[in-house]
Design a protein around this motif. Structure first.
Motif, PDB file in Angstrom:
ATOM      1  N   LEU A 230       0.825  -1.201   0.000  1.00 54.14           N
ATOM      2  CA  LEU A 230       0.000   0.000   0.000  1.00 54.14           C
ATOM      3  C   LEU A 230       0.862   1.255   0.000  1.00 54.14           C
ATOM      4  O   LEU A 230       1.888   1.316   0.685  1.00 54.14           O
ATOM      5  N   LEU A 231       0.414   2.240  -0.770  1.00 54.03           N
ATOM      6  CA  LEU A 231       1.087   3.534  -0.856  1.00 54.03           C
ATOM      7  C   LEU A 231       0.033   4.605  -0.680  1.00 54.03           C
ATOM      8  O   LEU A 231      -0.992   4.601  -1.369  1.00 54.03           O
ATOM      9  N   ALA A 232       0.246   5.545   0.258  1.00 53.03           N
ATOM     10  CA  ALA A 232      -0.763   6.552   0.569  1.00 53.03           C
ATOM     11  C   ALA A 232      -0.160   7.945   0.631  1.00 53.03           C
ATOM     12  O   ALA A 232       0.969   8.132   1.108  1.00 53.03           O
ATOM     13  N   LEU A 233      -0.927   8.931   0.160  1.00 54.69           N
ATOM     14  CA  LEU A 233      -0.600  10.341   0.331  1.00 54.69           C
ATOM     15  C   LEU A 233      -1.353  10.852   1.556  1.00 54.69           C
ATOM     16  O   LEU A 233      -2.531  10.540   1.747  1.00 54.69           O
ATOM     17  N   ILE A 234      -0.673  11.657   2.381  1.00 56.62           N
ATOM     18  CA  ILE A 234      -1.198  12.108   3.664  1.00 56.62           C
ATOM     19  C   ILE A 234      -1.341  13.627   3.645  1.00 56.62           C
ATOM     20  O   ILE A 234      -0.465  14.330   3.139  1.00 56.62           O
ATOM     21  N   GLY A 235      -2.435  14.122   4.204  1.00 52.43           N
ATOM     22  CA  GLY A 235      -2.625  15.563   4.295  1.00 52.43           C
ATOM     23  C   GLY A 235      -3.351  15.946   5.566  1.00 52.43           C
ATOM     24  O   GLY A 235      -4.214  15.213   6.053  1.00 52.43           O
ATOM     25  N   SER A 236      -3.003  17.112   6.118  1.00 52.10           N
ATOM     26  CA  SER A 236      -3.663  17.590   7.330  1.00 52.10           C
ATOM     27  C   SER A 236      -3.386  19.081   7.502  1.00 52.10           C
ATOM     28  O   SER A 236      -2.574  19.669   6.776  1.00 52.10           O
ATOM     29  N   ARG A 237      -4.076  19.672   8.458  1.00 53.05           N
ATOM     30  CA  ARG A 237      -3.826  21.053   8.870  1.00 53.05           C
ATOM     31  C   ARG A 237      -4.091  21.119  10.364  1.00 53.05           C
ATOM     32  O   ARG A 237      -5.173  20.744  10.823  1.00 53.05           O
ATOM     33  N   HIS A 238      -3.106  21.598  11.132  1.00 48.54           N
ATOM     34  CA  HIS A 238      -3.288  21.599  12.574  1.00 48.54           C
ATOM     35  C   HIS A 238      -2.511  22.745  13.225  1.00 48.54           C
ATOM     36  O   HIS A 238      -1.795  23.497  12.561  1.00 48.54           O
ATOM     37  N   ASP A 239      -2.671  22.866  14.557  1.00 46.60           N
ATOM     38  CA  ASP A 239      -2.085  23.976  15.307  1.00 46.60           C
ATOM     39  C   ASP A 239      -0.587  23.822  15.499  1.00 46.60           C
ATOM     40  O   ASP A 239      -0.061  22.709  15.585  1.00 46.60           O
ATOM     41  N   ARG A 240       0.063  24.963  15.617  1.00 44.92           N
ATOM     42  CA  ARG A 240       1.451  24.968  16.070  1.00 44.92           C
ATOM     43  C   ARG A 240       1.501  24.658  17.557  1.00 44.92           C
ATOM     44  O   ARG A 240       0.643  25.078  18.331  1.00 44.92           O
TER      45      ARG A 240
ATOM     46  N   TYR B 278       3.572   0.718   3.064  1.00 48.57           N
ATOM     47  CA  TYR B 278       3.667  -0.422   3.971  1.00 48.57           C
ATOM     48  C   TYR B 278       3.093  -1.667   3.321  1.00 48.57           C
ATOM     49  O   TYR B 278       2.419  -1.615   2.275  1.00 48.57           O
ATOM     50  N   VAL B 279       3.347  -2.787   3.953  1.00 47.08           N
ATOM     51  CA  VAL B 279       2.852  -4.069   3.492  1.00 47.08           C
ATOM     52  C   VAL B 279       1.914  -4.634   4.544  1.00 47.08           C
ATOM     53  O   VAL B 279       2.122  -4.450   5.755  1.00 47.08           O
ATOM     54  N   SER B 280       0.842  -5.275   4.097  1.00 50.06           N
ATOM     55  CA  SER B 280      -0.131  -5.906   4.981  1.00 50.06           C
ATOM     56  C   SER B 280      -0.152  -7.398   4.690  1.00 50.06           C
ATOM     57  O   SER B 280      -0.401  -7.817   3.553  1.00 50.06           O
ATOM     58  N   GLN B 281       0.116  -8.205   5.717  1.00 52.84           N
ATOM     59  CA  GLN B 281       0.180  -9.666   5.575  1.00 52.84           C
ATOM     60  C   GLN B 281      -0.921 -10.297   6.423  1.00 52.84           C
ATOM     61  O   GLN B 281      -0.901 -10.211   7.657  1.00 52.84           O
ATOM     62  N   ARG B 282      -1.920 -10.891   5.780  1.00 56.48           N
ATOM     63  CA  ARG B 282      -3.010 -11.513   6.516  1.00 56.48           C
ATOM     64  C   ARG B 282      -2.520 -12.764   7.234  1.00 56.48           C
ATOM     65  O   ARG B 282      -1.849 -13.611   6.640  1.00 56.48           O
ATOM     66  N   ILE B 283      -2.898 -12.902   8.517  1.00 55.00           N
ATOM     67  CA  ILE B 283      -2.495 -14.052   9.321  1.00 55.00           C
ATOM     68  C   ILE B 283      -3.698 -14.818   9.853  1.00 55.00           C
ATOM     69  O   ILE B 283      -3.554 -15.794  10.561  1.00 55.00           O
TER      70      ILE B 283
ATOM     71  N   PHE C  65      -1.562  -2.493  -4.022  1.00 57.54           N
ATOM     72  CA  PHE C  65      -0.964  -3.384  -5.019  1.00 57.54           C
ATOM     73  C   PHE C  65      -0.985  -4.814  -4.486  1.00 57.54           C
ATOM     74  O   PHE C  65      -0.856  -5.030  -3.277  1.00 57.54           O
ATOM     75  N   ARG C  66      -1.080  -5.756  -5.379  1.00 60.48           N
ATOM     76  CA  ARG C  66      -1.088  -7.168  -4.973  1.00 60.48           C
ATOM     77  C   ARG C  66       0.222  -7.837  -5.329  1.00 60.48           C
ATOM     78  O   ARG C  66       0.951  -7.359  -6.156  1.00 60.48           O
TER      79      ARG C  66
END
Length: 360
Positions: free
Chosen positions: A223-233, A249-254, A359-360
């Motif tokens: 998995l590949l993700a774009l991150i966005g936010s707006r917050h206080d100093r 990151y990678v996700s491995q089902r167990i 992605f698989r």
């Protein structure tokens, strides 16, 4: 011979009727009561946390009964929304909360009278008495009227008849504004939960056989993700700035609905840049970290918990280790969307939104 043929025909007809009935979706309304306590997760809120919140919750849910729905979880899932009122039993400081939460709740053994379910959800809450430097300085839990609740529970269910279901269990709830405004230590309160459900439209839950490993689909995803936010100093809470980043990151089902995750993220937090500029410091404001954790995969919904460790942080964080709590929706194709809360121990740093590719 004629008797045998007649019996076989009647059995086949009954099986067809049962399967057809199981394709309908049950519609339920519910009412639940909560009573619990606030976790004093910081010394600065210990005195105020000494109270017992109670609440009442009404919900509407759709309980899916088809083979396709069952195959998502190897159990029958509910999707629903709840409206709740919570009294924190300290009106002068903590006030009350009104929340709207959307949730997913898979049921294990829904075809039996006794079943077990667990709910994961998130939404928005209106809080009546936020922090104010002059009028309410003791409320370090929240400082905005609107915040974001996260809910998880485990329930035992007993079906009295086709229409009525009684429920008992425990619920864990967290409310914070995700670092949008400070102070924001958040309210963490587990509750004992008791309720009843009424089926406006009942449906049949039939017993199904578990899927083979081949039928369950890919065990591993990238998995590949774009991150966005707006917050206080941190140094000037009245001023906000943007945050952007990327996570891989990678996700491995167990297990049937359980997976482990591992990956990395890179964050450019412009509140840190402004803070460094105000002090005349020449440091990189970006940070990189490695993460590992666990993920519940409930159909297209994923609830993940990760522990992160900074590997690049010229401007040090509150702690070298932090936590992430995320809720994602994965489309049938490759896209996913989600929200994620980053916290250093008991203090939420920020809430981000993300969009990504699987992605698989």
């Amino acid at each position: 011979m004629l008797l045998l043929l007649t019996t076989s025909t009647l059995y086949a007809q009954q099986a067809t009727v049962t399967e057809n009935n199981s394709k309908s979706t049950a519609i339920n309304v519910g009412l639940q009561g909560h009573y619990g306590f606030i976790i004093p997760h910081s010394s600065t809120i210990r005195e105020v946390a000494d109270s017992n919140p109670w609440g009442i919750e009404a919900d509407l849910s759709f309980h899916f009964t088809s083979a396709k729905a069952w195959q998502y979880l190897q159990g029958y899932p509910r999707l629903g929304a709840s409206l709740a009122y919570y009294n924190f039993n300290n009106p002068d400081v903590l006030g009350n909360a009104y929340s709207l939460v959307f949730y997913a709740e898979p049921f294990l053994s829904a075809h039996k009278n006794f079943s077990v379910s667990f709910r994961l959800g998130g939404g928005v809450a209106y809080l009546t008495n936020p922090y104010d430097e002059e009028t309410n300085p003791q409320n370090l839990f929240y400082s905005t009227r609107f915040s974001f609740p996260l809910v998880a529970n485990l329930m035992a269910n007993y079906r009295l008849n086709e229409l009525l279901l009684i429920r008992a269990g425990g619920t864990y709830q967290h409310i914070s504004n995700g670092g949008i405004n400070q102070p924001n230590k958040g309210i963490n309160y587990p509750t004992a939960t008791l309720g009843i459900n009424y089926a406006i439209r009942p449906a049949t839950f039939i017993e199904r056989q578990p899927q083979s490993e081949e039928e369950q689909g890919d065990k591993q995803n990238y998995l590949l993700a774009l991150i966005g936010s707006r917050h206080d100093r941190t140094d000037q809470p009245e001023e906000q700035a943007n945050l952007i980043g990327v996570a891989a990151y990678v996700s491995q089902r167990i297990g049937r609905i359980s997976a482990v995750t591992a990956g990395a993220e890179w964050i450019a937090d412009y509140t840190i840049k402004k803070e460094l500029e105000s002090r005349g410091e020449d440091k990189d404001f970006q940070r990189g970290a490695l993460l590992a954790g666990h993920e519940l995969q409930i159909g297209r919904i994923r609830f993940n918990q990760q522990l992160g460790v900074y590997v690049y942080a010229p401007h040090k964080g509150r702690d070298p280790v932090y936590q992430r709590w995320g809720l994602e929706y994965h489309t049938p194709k490759l896209l996913f969307f989600g929200i994620n809360l980053k916290a250093h121990r008991h203090v939420a740093e920020f809430l981000d939104v993300r969009v990504g590719v699987r992605f698989r």
